[in-house]
Write an enzyme that holds these catalytic residues in place. Structure first.
Site, PDB file in Angstrom:
ATOM      1  N   CYS A 122       2.366   3.165   9.718  1.00 56.89           N
ATOM      2  CA  CYS A 122       2.563   4.511   9.169  1.00 56.89           C
ATOM      3  C   CYS A 122       3.313   5.397  10.176  1.00 56.89           C
ATOM      4  O   CYS A 122       2.903   5.520  11.331  1.00 56.89           O
ATOM      5  CB  CYS A 122       1.214   5.135   8.811  1.00 56.89           C
ATOM      6  N   ASP A 166      12.739  -2.858   1.112  1.00 54.86           N
ATOM      7  CA  ASP A 166      13.945  -2.816   0.284  1.00 54.86           C
ATOM      8  C   ASP A 166      14.060  -3.923  -0.762  1.00 54.86           C
ATOM      9  O   ASP A 166      15.173  -4.227  -1.207  1.00 54.86           O
ATOM     10  CB  ASP A 166      15.203  -2.809   1.161  1.00 54.86           C
ATOM     11  N   ASN A 207       8.431  -7.385   3.990  1.00 54.33           N
ATOM     12  CA  ASN A 207       8.455  -6.131   3.230  1.00 54.33           C
ATOM     13  C   ASN A 207       9.643  -5.262   3.647  1.00 54.33           C
ATOM     14  O   ASN A 207       9.995  -5.216   4.830  1.00 54.33           O
ATOM     15  CB  ASN A 207       7.123  -5.387   3.466  1.00 54.33           C
ATOM     16  N   PRO A 257       0.854  -1.195   0.000  1.00 54.60           N
ATOM     17  CA  PRO A 257       0.000   0.000   0.000  1.00 54.60           C
ATOM     18  C   PRO A 257       0.889   1.243   0.000  1.00 54.60           C
ATOM     19  O   PRO A 257       1.862   1.299   0.752  1.00 54.60           O
ATOM     20  CB  PRO A 257      -0.761  -0.114   1.333  1.00 54.60           C
ATOM     21  N   LYS A 260      -0.540  -4.706   9.163  1.00 58.83           N
ATOM     22  CA  LYS A 260       0.800  -4.375   8.656  1.00 58.83           C
ATOM     23  C   LYS A 260       1.538  -3.576   9.727  1.00 58.83           C
ATOM     24  O   LYS A 260       1.051  -2.529  10.165  1.00 58.83           O
ATOM     25  CB  LYS A 260       0.686  -3.576   7.357  1.00 58.83           C
ATOM     26  N   GLY A 294       7.185  -2.128  -2.408  1.00 62.96           N
ATOM     27  CA  GLY A 294       6.657  -0.776  -2.546  1.00 62.96           C
ATOM     28  C   GLY A 294       7.438   0.002  -3.588  1.00 62.96           C
ATOM     29  O   GLY A 294       7.208  -0.105  -4.792  1.00 62.96           O
ATOM     30  N   ARG A 295       8.443   0.765  -3.122  1.00 63.01           N
ATOM     31  CA  ARG A 295       9.144   1.712  -3.994  1.00 63.01           C
ATOM     32  C   ARG A 295       9.873   1.069  -5.165  1.00 63.01           C
ATOM     33  O   ARG A 295      10.089   1.723  -6.191  1.00 63.01           O
ATOM     34  CB  ARG A 295      10.119   2.542  -3.137  1.00 63.01           C
TER      35      ARG A 295
HETATM   36  C1  LIG Z   1       4.807   7.115  -0.794  1.00 60.51           C
HETATM   37  C2  LIG Z   1       4.554   6.016   0.205  1.00 60.51           C
HETATM   38  C3  LIG Z   1       3.295   5.855   0.722  1.00 60.51           C
HETATM   39  C4  LIG Z   1       3.045   4.831   1.641  1.00 60.51           C
HETATM   40  N1  LIG Z   1       1.765   4.638   2.104  1.00 60.51           N
HETATM   41  C5  LIG Z   1       1.485   3.581   2.910  1.00 60.51           C
HETATM   42  C6  LIG Z   1       0.147   3.277   3.304  1.00 60.51           C
HETATM   43  O1  LIG Z   1      -0.805   3.943   2.909  1.00 60.51           O
HETATM   44  N2  LIG Z   1      -0.034   2.202   4.126  1.00 60.51           N
HETATM   45  C7  LIG Z   1       1.008   1.418   4.561  1.00 60.51           C
HETATM   46  O2  LIG Z   1       0.790   0.457   5.301  1.00 60.51           O
HETATM   47  N3  LIG Z   1       2.269   1.678   4.188  1.00 60.51           N
HETATM   48  C8  LIG Z   1       2.537   2.712   3.362  1.00 60.51           C
HETATM   49  N4  LIG Z   1       3.809   2.922   2.927  1.00 60.51           N
HETATM   50  C9  LIG Z   1       4.867   1.967   3.306  1.00 60.51           C
HETATM   51  C10 LIG Z   1       5.029   0.877   2.257  1.00 60.51           C
HETATM   52  O3  LIG Z   1       3.859   0.091   2.177  1.00 60.51           O
HETATM   53  C11 LIG Z   1       6.228  -0.042   2.589  1.00 60.51           C
HETATM   54  O4  LIG Z   1       6.005  -0.630   3.839  1.00 60.51           O
HETATM   55  C12 LIG Z   1       7.554   0.701   2.609  1.00 60.51           C
HETATM   56  O5  LIG Z   1       7.675   1.591   1.518  1.00 60.51           O
HETATM   57  C13 LIG Z   1       8.739  -0.286   2.611  1.00 60.51           C
HETATM   58  O6  LIG Z   1       8.711  -1.095   1.468  1.00 60.51           O
HETATM   59  P1  LIG Z   1       9.664  -0.794   0.185  1.00 60.51           P
HETATM   60  O7  LIG Z   1      11.083  -0.715   0.695  1.00 60.51           O
HETATM   61  O8  LIG Z   1       9.426  -1.964  -0.728  1.00 60.51           O
HETATM   62  O9  LIG Z   1       9.222   0.516  -0.390  1.00 60.51           O
HETATM   63  C14 LIG Z   1       4.090   3.957   2.041  1.00 60.51           C
HETATM   64  C15 LIG Z   1       5.360   4.142   1.506  1.00 60.51           C
HETATM   65  C16 LIG Z   1       5.607   5.151   0.593  1.00 60.51           C
HETATM   66  C17 LIG Z   1       6.997   5.304   0.029  1.00 60.51           C
END
Ligand SMILES: Cc1cc2nc3c(=O)[nH]c(=O)nc-3n(C[C@H](O)[C@H](O)[C@H](O)COP(=O)(O)O)c2cc1C
Length: 334
Positions: free
Chosen positions: A104, A207, A205, A20, A144, A229-230
């Protein structure tokens, strides 16, 4: 390793899911990732209290289309009564799963006691989960979390135990603490500890950006599913690449021309799904356009130009110019 996992009765392929992301993973984004192989997607977080007071954005944020399934709607909130009420309301949108956000880090959310603030109050986190589970009936409720609030208070395992006892059907763990926000390195060992502690599925989850880091997440944590995510920014193809890599089938990376076609497809979808006029909807599309161009020669300069796009025709022309720039560079290098 089984090819699928089950969260409640929902079957999900054990490849990679889309995380998300508020302000990024909207319906257009989720549909693109689903088209290119995401096993499971989650909505942007929605305020439980906002839904109870019939926030006008509820329908926009909670609509689940069949192409997105299996899909979760994610709620945030710290009051069990509002959480229960919100769950009943969002069930009307028929999500496959309801996910609760306890990760969050944003002050606006944490200040209300929601998001990662719940990691500091395990009793309340359990009560919020229990209320959601009761209200959700047959629809599974997942949570989460992060590894903890701060580096000296890592408590994901204790929290996961409490959430499992409260009826959570799965836990997603982002291996960072709240005080890290999105910097530093995500720690797979915490995800591994949670996996060893609970018997419900654990989603890992943090990186994961390619097939290698996805494999490492599965191997180092023993998790049931990996969430990205990213790493999917401007790269929905990543899900297909991972799916192919994990099953040992051939995968061909898209050419720049194909990437630009997909970028334009993504922009068309943003425009089609937006209720705003083309010019305003293009504001939404700008960051995505820049992400699709990342990693190529001249992408920094083009990023600035992406942030000025105000029509689809301009995006088309810019994509063509970008392709020509790469071609001319290849010729000059020969
Ligand atoms: C722009 C942005 C918005 C995010 N919004 C949410 C969200 O609405 N709910 C949530 O549980 N995590 C949110 N996250 C966290 C991501 O779901 C994820 O846990 C985090 O980016 C780490 O994963 P990654 O390294 O694959 O990006 C957000 C992250 C980013 C960068």
């Amino acid at each position: 390793m089984s090819d699928t996992l089950k969260i409640g009765n929902v079957e999900i392929a054990r490849t990679a899911a889309l995380a998300p992301m508020a302000g990024v993973a909207d319906r257009a984004y989720r549909l693109m990732c689903k088209k290119y192989g995401a096993a499971y997607v989650v909505s942007e977080m929605v305020s439980a209290k906002g839904i109870c007071y019939s926030d006008r954005k509820t329908a926009e944020l909670c609509t689940v289309t069949d192409e997105e399934r299996p899909m979760a709607i994610q709620l945030f909130g710290s009051e069990p009564e509002f959480m229960a009420e919100a769950v009943k309301i969002v069930l009307e949108y028929r999500p496959d799963i309801i996910d609760i956000n306890m990760g969050c880090p944003v002050p606006k959310v944490v200040g209300t006691g929601a998001g990662s603030a719940l990691m500091k109050d395990i009793k309340l986190a359990a009560a919020v989960t229990e209320a959601a589970v009761k209200a959700a009936g047959d629809t599974p409720v997942t949570v989460k979390i992060r590894s903890g609030w701060s580096r000296d208070s890592i408590n994901a395992t204790y929290l996961a135990w409490a959430l499992e006892a409260s009826g959570a059907a799965a836990i997603t763990v982002h291996g960072r603490t709240r005080d890290m926000f999105y910097s530093g390195q995500s720690d797979n060992s915490v995800i591994n500890a949670v996996k060893s502690a609970v018997s419900i599925p654990v989603i890992g989850n943090g990186d994961v950006t390619d097939l290698k880091t996805c494999r490492e997440m599965y191997e180092q944590t023993g998790c049931d599913l990996v969430m990205i995510g990213r790493g999917s920014y401007g790269n929905p193809f990543l899900f297909r690449e991972i799916e192919a890599g994990l099953s040992g089938t051939a995968y061909k990376s898209p050419s720049l021309e194909e990437k630009m076609q997909v970028m334009l497809e993504h922009i068309r979808l943003i425009l089609e799904l937006s209720e705003k006029c083309e010019e305003l909807a293009m504001h939404e599309a700008r960051k995505h356009a820049a992400w699709y161009m990342n990693g190529y020669y001249g992408s920094a300069k083009f990023r600035g130009r992406c942030y000025q796009l105000s029509s689809y025709a301009e995006a088309e022309a810019l994509a063509q110019e970008f392709i020509e720039l790469q071609r001319s560079r290849e010729i000059n290098l020969v």
